[in-house]
Write a protein that holds these residues in place. Structure first.
Motif, PDB file in Angstrom:
ATOM      1  N   VAL A  83       0.864  -1.187   0.000  1.00 44.31           N
ATOM      2  CA  VAL A  83       0.000   0.000   0.000  1.00 44.31           C
ATOM      3  C   VAL A  83       0.898   1.233   0.000  1.00 44.31           C
ATOM      4  N   THR A  84       0.666   2.101  -0.949  1.00 46.24           N
ATOM      5  CA  THR A  84       1.435   3.341  -1.054  1.00 46.24           C
ATOM      6  C   THR A  84       0.518   4.523  -0.816  1.00 46.24           C
ATOM      7  N   ASP A  85       1.115   5.715  -0.731  1.00 45.27           N
ATOM      8  CA  ASP A  85       0.327   6.921  -0.491  1.00 45.27           C
ATOM      9  C   ASP A  85      -0.752   7.075  -1.551  1.00 45.27           C
ATOM     10  N   GLY A  86      -1.960   7.418  -1.102  1.00 47.82           N
ATOM     11  CA  GLY A  86      -3.068   7.657  -2.014  1.00 47.82           C
ATOM     12  C   GLY A  86      -3.797   6.410  -2.454  1.00 47.82           C
ATOM     13  N   ASN A  87      -3.337   5.251  -1.997  1.00 46.07           N
ATOM     14  CA  ASN A  87      -3.970   3.992  -2.382  1.00 46.07           C
ATOM     15  C   ASN A  87      -4.585   3.290  -1.166  1.00 46.07           C
ATOM     16  N   ALA A  88      -5.469   2.330  -1.425  1.00 45.25           N
ATOM     17  CA  ALA A  88      -6.111   1.528  -0.378  1.00 45.25           C
ATOM     18  C   ALA A  88      -6.293   0.119  -0.889  1.00 45.25           C
ATOM     19  N   VAL A  89      -6.367  -0.819   0.047  1.00 43.48           N
ATOM     20  CA  VAL A  89      -6.655  -2.218  -0.285  1.00 43.48           C
ATOM     21  C   VAL A  89      -7.902  -2.642   0.482  1.00 43.48           C
ATOM     22  N   ARG A  90      -8.875  -3.152  -0.268  1.00 41.69           N
ATOM     23  CA  ARG A  90     -10.068  -3.700   0.382  1.00 41.69           C
ATOM     24  C   ARG A  90      -9.631  -4.888   1.241  1.00 41.69           C
ATOM     25  N   ILE A  91     -10.063  -4.914   2.511  1.00 40.12           N
ATOM     26  CA  ILE A  91      -9.592  -5.946   3.434  1.00 40.12           C
ATOM     27  C   ILE A  91     -10.753  -6.449   4.279  1.00 40.12           C
ATOM     28  N   PHE A  92     -10.656  -7.726   4.684  1.00 39.32           N
ATOM     29  CA  PHE A  92     -11.715  -8.348   5.464  1.00 39.32           C
ATOM     30  C   PHE A  92     -11.149  -8.840   6.794  1.00 39.32           C
ATOM     31  N   THR A  93     -12.031  -9.036   7.746  1.00 44.24           N
ATOM     32  CA  THR A  93     -11.618  -9.444   9.089  1.00 44.24           C
ATOM     33  C   THR A  93     -10.769 -10.712   9.045  1.00 44.24           C
ATOM     34  N   GLY A  94      -9.616 -10.668   9.733  1.00 46.92           N
ATOM     35  CA  GLY A  94      -8.711 -11.808   9.793  1.00 46.92           C
ATOM     36  C   GLY A  94      -7.719 -11.887   8.661  1.00 46.92           C
ATOM     37  N   ALA A  95      -7.857 -11.037   7.640  1.00 49.65           N
ATOM     38  CA  ALA A  95      -6.954 -11.071   6.492  1.00 49.65           C
ATOM     39  C   ALA A  95      -5.629 -10.405   6.834  1.00 49.65           C
ATOM     40  N   PRO A  96      -4.545 -10.810   6.171  1.00 50.88           N
ATOM     41  CA  PRO A  96      -3.254 -10.172   6.398  1.00 50.88           C
ATOM     42  C   PRO A  96      -3.272  -8.707   5.981  1.00 50.88           C
ATOM     43  N   VAL A  97      -2.678  -7.873   6.827  1.00 48.35           N
ATOM     44  CA  VAL A  97      -2.558  -6.455   6.489  1.00 48.35           C
ATOM     45  C   VAL A  97      -1.403  -6.299   5.497  1.00 48.35           C
ATOM     46  N   PRO A  98      -1.627  -5.692   4.347  1.00 52.08           N
ATOM     47  CA  PRO A  98      -0.566  -5.590   3.337  1.00 52.08           C
ATOM     48  C   PRO A  98       0.615  -4.743   3.819  1.00 52.08           C
ATOM     49  N   GLU A  99       1.729  -4.987   3.209  1.00 53.30           N
ATOM     50  CA  GLU A  99       2.920  -4.194   3.479  1.00 53.30           C
ATOM     51  C   GLU A  99       2.612  -2.721   3.217  1.00 53.30           C
ATOM     52  N   GLY A 100       3.083  -1.854   4.097  1.00 52.36           N
ATOM     53  CA  GLY A 100       2.890  -0.418   3.941  1.00 52.36           C
ATOM     54  C   GLY A 100       1.635   0.109   4.607  1.00 52.36           C
ATOM     55  N   ALA A 101       0.629  -0.739   4.847  1.00 52.33           N
ATOM     56  CA  ALA A 101      -0.607  -0.279   5.488  1.00 52.33           C
ATOM     57  C   ALA A 101      -0.377  -0.122   6.984  1.00 52.33           C
ATOM     58  N   GLU A 102      -0.951   0.937   7.547  1.00 53.20           N
ATOM     59  CA  GLU A 102      -0.739   1.235   8.966  1.00 53.20           C
ATOM     60  C   GLU A 102      -2.036   1.302   9.765  1.00 53.20           C
ATOM     61  N   ARG A 103      -3.166   1.214   9.069  1.00 56.78           N
ATOM     62  CA  ARG A 103      -4.445   1.163   9.753  1.00 56.78           C
ATOM     63  C   ARG A 103      -5.506   0.643   8.807  1.00 56.78           C
ATOM     64  N   VAL A 104      -6.630   0.214   9.389  1.00 55.14           N
ATOM     65  CA  VAL A 104      -7.790  -0.209   8.612  1.00 55.14           C
ATOM     66  C   VAL A 104      -8.931   0.733   8.955  1.00 55.14           C
ATOM     67  N   VAL A 105      -9.435   1.397   7.929  1.00 54.64           N
ATOM     68  CA  VAL A 105     -10.584   2.265   8.133  1.00 54.64           C
ATOM     69  C   VAL A 105     -11.837   1.438   7.862  1.00 54.64           C
ATOM     70  N   LEU A 106     -12.848   1.564   8.724  1.00 49.55           N
ATOM     71  CA  LEU A 106     -14.052   0.751   8.609  1.00 49.55           C
ATOM     72  C   LEU A 106     -14.803   1.044   7.320  1.00 49.55           C
ATOM     73  N   GLN A 107     -15.403  -0.006   6.744  1.00 48.67           N
ATOM     74  CA  GLN A 107     -16.154   0.186   5.509  1.00 48.67           C
ATOM     75  C   GLN A 107     -17.342   1.123   5.712  1.00 48.67           C
ATOM     76  N   GLU A 108     -17.860   1.184   6.956  1.00 52.11           N
ATOM     77  CA  GLU A 108     -18.981   2.092   7.221  1.00 52.11           C
ATOM     78  C   GLU A 108     -18.560   3.562   7.209  1.00 52.11           C
ATOM     79  N   ASP A 109     -17.246   3.814   7.305  1.00 46.05           N
ATOM     80  CA  ASP A 109     -16.758   5.191   7.396  1.00 46.05           C
ATOM     81  C   ASP A 109     -16.291   5.745   6.053  1.00 46.05           C
ATOM     82  N   VAL A 110     -16.568   5.018   4.973  1.00 47.90           N
ATOM     83  CA  VAL A 110     -16.174   5.497   3.651  1.00 47.90           C
ATOM     84  C   VAL A 110     -17.347   5.346   2.689  1.00 47.90           C
ATOM     85  N   THR A 111     -17.267   6.075   1.609  1.00 53.16           N
ATOM     86  CA  THR A 111     -18.176   5.845   0.471  1.00 53.16           C
ATOM     87  C   THR A 111     -17.311   5.429  -0.708  1.00 53.16           C
ATOM     88  N   ARG A 112     -17.849   4.519  -1.510  1.00 50.99           N
ATOM     89  CA  ARG A 112     -17.063   4.004  -2.632  1.00 50.99           C
ATOM     90  C   ARG A 112     -17.818   4.188  -3.937  1.00 50.99           C
TER      91      ARG A 112
END
Length: 394
Positions: A83-112
């Protein structure tokens, strides 16, 4: 007569810790762990998402940020990139956090919209990431001894251990004695009753982890009792019921003595249950319980179960006790420690205990309604309602 404390000390001296055996995890429920369990891996083995959402960089965690979704990380199928600046990875509970990611923002807190997400104004402060090793790390241990509960088995499985070492189950041989007894389902003669104590004691011993053998009733003859004691000779604990007193037909002490019993004690300063006997006969421990139903079962709680726990390697100690407030005044107690059948009211902050009016040691119907044994120390004076007293849960 000796005290309950002295009797327990002598009983524990008779009880060796049994050998360990290795069993599959599926067969280990309620067994006593005999050797430590060591984790073979780290759990979780990677930083994992605690929520469904989007893995992002910390600097992108701000209201109104617009990020491009570049991939997906699911349980068992992680995202291979970073994960680099300006990018995001869709992630699910229990999944590995990708390299470079430092937090998971809840799906309820974003619009897509398509491949873009916009972070809303309601952003959580937590990172929603479970760090590697948060639960346990390779080399962490579960120490022995302990009785293995369901949660323990789950933890051991997660540690990637398919087997455990547990103490061998104690083998208990139960022998009811007396010409007056018949088995349940038989028709009692005019001077007979149905044998009941064995079934209660067997259930208690099995619940404590023992393997129980219910032997035939020993009749009031030396030959019958000697034959059954011989049949029970390979048991770890032989429990006789009745016949341990001093009547003409109470033969346990004499016959066991003729067979080499090394007696540890006989008679305890308690009620119900004064005529209690114990010792070692060949390779077995002998516990001679009184024949009255309540006396027998109460002594099972106070002596047999602590012995079985000790044989399985658990800490030596008396039956667990708790405290409650007395519901009514009680008169002074006599010279023997008294275990009164009682009920508990747990609606208050501290339970309230009320003894039954009838305490006869033959009344099984009272015992089945009791959930506690109110303990009256020997020589205890009158006790007023509201006083804090000790009890044994049953």
């Amino acid at each position: 007569m000796i005290s309950i404390e002295e009797a327990l000390a002598r009983l524990f001296a008779l009880c060796p810790v049994l050998a360990a055996e290795t069993v599959d995890l599926r067969a280990a429920a309620d067994r006593v762990l005999a050797a430590p369990v060591v984790a073979r891996l780290t759990q979780p083995p990677f930083a994992a998402s605690a929520m469904d959402g989007y893995a992002i960089r910390e600097r992108d965690h701000r209201a109104g940020a617009v990020l491009t979704v570049v991939g997906e990380s699911a349980a068992g199928r992680g995202f291979g990139g970073a994960v680099t600046d300006g990018n995001a990875v869709r992630i699910f509970t229990g999944a590995p956090v990708p390299e470079g990611a430092e937090r998971v923002v809840l799906q309820e807190d974003v619009t897509r919209e398509g491949a873009r997400i916009t972070l809303g104004n309601r952003l959580e402060s937590g990172a929603n990431i479970r760090p590697a090793g948060q639960d346990f790390r390779a080399g962490d241990r579960i120490e022995a001894p302990r009785r293995l509960r369901a949660a323990d088995l789950g933890l051991i499985a997660a540690m990637n251990q398919p087997q455990v070492q547990v103490t061998r189950r104690p083998v208990v041989a139960l022998i009811a004695t007396g010409d007056e007894l018949v088995m349940p389902g038989e028709v009692p003669g005019p001077d007979q009753i149905v044998a009941s104590n064995s079934f209660a004691l067997a259930a208690m011993a099995e619940a404590e982890g023992a393997e129980v053998r219910l032997l035939p009733i020993a009749r009031d003859s030396e030959e019958s009792l000697r034959s059954l004691l011989t049949l029970a000779a390979d048991a770890d604990l032989i429990v006789t019921i009745g016949g341990a007193s001093v009547g003409d037909h109470d033969l346990v002490g004499k016959v066991a003595g003729d067979m080499g019993l090394e007696r540890a004690f006989w008679k305890i300063a308690m009620r119900p249950g004064k005529p209690l006997m114990a010792g070692r006969i060949a390779g077995s421990v002998l516990l001679g319980l009184p024949g009255n139903p309540v006396s027998s079962i109460v002594c099972g709680h106070l002596f047999m179960l602590p012995m079985l726990r000790a044989m399985q390697g658990l800490p030596q100690g008396p039956a667990p006790r708790a405290t409650a407030r007395l519901a009514e005044d009680l008169p002074a107690n006599g010279p023997r420690e008294h275990y009164m059948r009682a009920t508990l009211d747990r609606t208050a902050a501290m339970p309230v205990i009320r003894p039954f009016d009838r305490q006869d040691s033959a009344l099984l119907s009272i015992l089945t309604r009791a959930d506690a044994l109110l303990v009256r120390p020997a020589g205890d004076g009158p006790v007023a309602a509201g006083t804090e007293v000790g009890y044994v849960p049953i």
